[in-house]
Design a protein around this motif. Structure first.
Motif, short mmCIF file in Angstrom:
data_model
loop_
_atom_site.label_atom_id
_atom_site.label_comp_id
_atom_site.label_asym_id
_atom_site.label_seq_id
_atom_site.Cartn_x
_atom_site.Cartn_y
_atom_site.Cartn_z
N THR A 180 0.82 -1.21 0.00
CA THR A 180 0.00 0.00 0.00
C THR A 180 0.85 1.26 0.00
O THR A 180 0.33 2.35 -0.19
CB THR A 180 -0.94 0.03 1.22
N GLY A 181 2.15 1.11 0.21
CA GLY A 181 3.00 2.28 0.21
C GLY A 181 4.47 1.92 0.21
O GLY A 181 4.86 0.79 0.54
N LEU A 182 5.28 2.88 -0.19
CA LEU A 182 6.73 2.72 -0.17
C LEU A 182 7.33 4.05 0.23
O LEU A 182 7.08 5.07 -0.41
CB LEU A 182 7.25 2.30 -1.55
N LEU A 183 8.10 4.05 1.31
CA LEU A 183 8.81 5.23 1.76
C LEU A 183 10.27 5.08 1.40
O LEU A 183 10.90 4.08 1.75
CB LEU A 183 8.67 5.40 3.28
N GLN A 184 10.80 6.06 0.67
CA GLN A 184 12.20 6.05 0.29
C GLN A 184 12.84 7.36 0.76
O GLN A 184 12.20 8.41 0.73
CB GLN A 184 12.35 5.95 -1.23
N ALA A 185 14.09 7.27 1.22
CA ALA A 185 14.82 8.46 1.64
C ALA A 185 16.30 8.23 1.39
O ALA A 185 16.79 7.10 1.50
CB ALA A 185 14.58 8.76 3.12
N ASP A 186 16.99 9.29 1.05
CA ASP A 186 18.44 9.18 0.86
C ASP A 186 19.14 8.91 2.18
O ASP A 186 20.16 8.22 2.22
CB ASP A 186 19.01 10.47 0.25
N GLU A 187 18.56 9.44 3.27
CA GLU A 187 19.23 9.32 4.56
C GLU A 187 18.23 9.40 5.71
O GLU A 187 17.25 10.14 5.64
CB GLU A 187 20.24 10.47 4.67
N MET A 188 18.47 8.63 6.76
CA MET A 188 17.70 8.70 7.99
C MET A 188 18.67 8.94 9.14
O MET A 188 19.63 8.20 9.31
CB MET A 188 16.95 7.39 8.26
N LYS A 189 18.42 10.00 9.89
CA LYS A 189 19.24 10.30 11.06
C LYS A 189 18.39 10.08 12.31
O LYS A 189 17.27 10.56 12.41
CB LYS A 189 19.75 11.74 11.03
#
Length: 155
Positions: free
Chosen positions: A58-67
């Motif tokens: 139902t969804g996809l979360l993408q990020a270059d970076e997680m701090k």
């Protein structure tokens, strides 16, 4: 990329087990168990987290970076969230940076954000999205474009 998925899956699994079974780990109700093994200041690059409901993505979360800010808060950079609904429509939300507060169960972005859907697009100076109620608000000033359905040829 496979390594990051493995690290995140292992971290979440171990964090959940430690939080539930270990008496010496103090996990508050509003803390995310997966962050128990990542101290504040930790950085994870190339993040991709799918969301499933009833065996369907139902969804996809993408990020270059997680701090990791704390066991209650993270900051994501260069985010793209893709939401898939039952009708086949795809909504995307893009933002330069946002934080997630596990206590409030809310994504808060103070940076430019853009939401696109087949029927509309909207851009503003930030966004607030509650994962508990699944509702969101774009902060203004907001520019919105509403697309109407193309008329079918009736000849």
């Amino acid at each position: 990329m496979k390594k990051i998925f493995t690290v995140i899956a292992l971290n979440c699994a171990l964090g959940t087990m430690l939080g539930a079974q270990s008496a010496h780990v103090n996990k508050a109700e509003d803390e995310f168990p997966g962050l128990l093994l990542l101290p504040p200041g930790s950085i994870v690059k190339g993040l991709a987290l799918p969301r499933y409901e009833n065996h369907r993505v139902t969804g996809l979360l993408q990020a270059d970076e997680m701090k990791v800010v704390s066991r209650r808060e993270i900051v994501l950079t260069n985010i793209r969230a893709t939401l898939y609904d039952n009708s086949g429509d795809i909504t995307t939300v893009q933002c330069e940076q946002a934080g997630y507060d596990f206590k409030r169960k809310a994504v808060v972005a103070q940076a430019k954000a853009e939401v696109t859907h087949p029927n509309f697009s909207a851009a503003g100076d930030g966004v607030i999205f509650s994962t508990a109620s699944r509702t969101g608000y774009i902060k203004g000033p907001v520019r919105t474009t509403i697309r109407t359905a193309a008329k079918k040829d009736t000849k």
